[in-house]
Write an enzyme that holds these catalytic residues in place. Structure first.
Site, PDB file in Angstrom:
ATOM      1  N   LYS A  59      40.222  33.227  38.140  1.00  0.00           N
ATOM      2  CA  LYS A  59      40.490  34.474  38.312  1.00  0.00           C
ATOM      3  C   LYS A  59      40.447  34.772  39.712  1.00  0.00           C
ATOM      4  CE  LYS A  59      38.830  35.848  33.940  1.00  0.00           C
ATOM      5  NZ  LYS A  59      37.602  36.121  32.999  1.00  0.00           N
ATOM      6  N   GLN A 103      31.579  38.026  33.275  1.00  0.00           N
ATOM      7  CA  GLN A 103      32.407  36.881  32.379  1.00  0.00           C
ATOM      8  C   GLN A 103      31.362  36.683  31.037  1.00  0.00           C
ATOM      9  OE1 GLN A 103      35.061  35.246  32.925  1.00  0.00           O
ATOM     10  NE2 GLN A 103      34.943  33.755  31.056  1.00  0.00           N
ATOM     11  N   ASP A 126      38.132  44.820  31.798  1.00  0.00           N
ATOM     12  CA  ASP A 126      38.216  44.007  30.594  1.00  0.00           C
ATOM     13  C   ASP A 126      38.559  44.996  29.357  1.00  0.00           C
ATOM     14  OD1 ASP A 126      38.035  41.286  30.445  1.00  0.00           O
ATOM     15  OD2 ASP A 126      35.698  41.456  30.903  1.00  0.00           O
TER      16      ASP A 126
HETATM   17  N1  GUN Z   1      35.356  35.136  28.211  1.00  0.00           N
HETATM   18  C1  GUN Z   1      36.367  34.663  27.394  1.00  0.00           C
HETATM   19  N2  GUN Z   1      37.459  35.701  27.458  1.00  0.00           N
HETATM   20  C2  GUN Z   1      36.890  36.676  28.455  1.00  0.00           C
HETATM   21  C3  GUN Z   1      37.552  37.870  28.741  1.00  0.00           C
HETATM   22  O1  GUN Z   1      38.712  38.306  28.505  1.00  0.00           O
HETATM   23  N3  GUN Z   1      36.762  38.599  29.481  1.00  0.00           N
HETATM   24  C4  GUN Z   1      35.306  38.507  30.013  1.00  0.00           C
HETATM   25  N4  GUN Z   1      34.774  39.133  30.588  1.00  0.00           N
HETATM   26  N5  GUN Z   1      34.655  37.107  29.554  1.00  0.00           N
HETATM   27  C5  GUN Z   1      35.640  36.405  28.404  1.00  0.00           C
END
Ligand code: GUN
Length: 297
Positions: A59, A103, A126
């Site tokens: 990311k 996350q 998100d």
């Molecule tokens: N962990 C796995 N997929 C995601 C996601 O799309 N967003 C977040 N914040 N954590 C994750």
């Protein structure tokens, strides 16, 4: 072609689609920077989950690649929830922060919903905040979860209009299944929700023009369940002795589908590209600019 002669599916190249989406985002970022606005994404990682480490690193890299500012906060696994909430509060109030992503999963002593709902909904890239969930469900302007947004983009690219299509969503998670169903409904598809306990899944699949599989079980959807010519989007990423496999039996389904996403290289790359799209949208809204063209449904 008759209904009995299996066909070979078009491969939906999510990797290429995501790369071109990131190029478009990069161009929009350059234009914003010329107006003195640099979009920024802040990722918060609590603990040392190895899979999360990998996601957070990519990311950060892709955020920088499109020209955005990337900030990271790493907290130890035993961080008290109050400390995490205090950090979120600080990020909410910081005008240099446009997007906040905490996350998941969080360590077990934390209340995930409480943490997500502490994020400013306008910075919730998100789309997990309860206000964004409600806005999506009621047709209001929202932040839309990244993975279903990526699936929607691939579907629109394949099919054009989704109006009147029979869409089957397999999986009822808050992150993928439920928002996917909302997005398909908003595009006037006829949506059926199924999940691991659905009893007549095979029959439902045979009627579906669109199948989105997000159930988290390797090869849960068998190839010969797929209607001839259907578009199959496989969100599953399951680690097995045979390597990474999706929720759909790819080889079997490719004989019947009109188009299908591979695993890996299908939906996966779309998720981070859509996170960047959401960050750009959040930045535009925070600065009173119109939503970037073609990125937000
Ligand atoms: N962990 C796995 N997929 C995601 C996601 O799309 N967003 C977040 N914040 N954590 C994750």
């Amino acid at each position: 072609m008759t209904a009995t002669s299996p066909m070979t599916a078009t491969l939906i190249d999510g990797k290429a689609f995501a790369a071109s989406l990131r190029t478009r985002i990069g161009t929009a970022v350059t234009a914003m920077k010329a107006q003195g606005i640099t979009p920024s994404l802040t990722v918060v990682l609590v603990g040392e989950d190895p899979a999360s480490e990998v996601y957070v690193r990519s990311k950060g890299r892709m955020t920088r690649e499109v020209g955005m500012n990337s900030f990271e906060h790493r907290l130890p696994a035993d961080t008290p929830q109050a400390d995490l909430l205090a950090l979120i509060d600080r990020l909410n109030g910081d005008p240099a922060v446009n997007g906040i992503l905490v996350q998941l999963p969080l360590p077990s002593h934390m209340d995930e919903a409480a943490v997500i709902n502490a994020i400013d909904p306008a910075k919730d890239v998100d789309g997990f905040h309860i206000l964004n969930v409600g806005r999506l469900a009621t047709g209001q302007k929202a932040m839309v979860p990244c993975t279903p947004l990526g699936c929607l983009m691939l579907l629109r690219d394949q099919l054009g209009s989704l109006a009147g299509k029979n869409a089957l969503v397999i999986g009822r998670s808050n992150i993928v299944g439920k928002p996917m169903a909302q997005l398909l409904l908003r595009d006037s598809a006829t949506v059926t929700m199924a999940h691991s306990r659905t009893s007549n899944l095979q029959d439902l699949c045979r009627q579906a023009d669109i199948v989105v599989a997000a159930v988290g079980r390797p090869h849960f959807v068998q190839g010969d369940w797929i209607k001839l010519g259907a578009v199959v989007i496989d969100v599953g990423i399951n680690r097995t002795d045979d390597g990474l496999v999706g929720d759909v039996d790819f080889d079997g389904a490719a004989k019947f589908a009109g188009a299908i996403t591979p695993v890996p290289g299908g939906v996966g790359p779309m998720t981070i590209a859509c996170l960047l799209a959401n960050t750009l949208t959040a930045t535009a809204r925070a600065n009173g600019l119109p939503d970037p063209e073609g990125l937000t449904p």
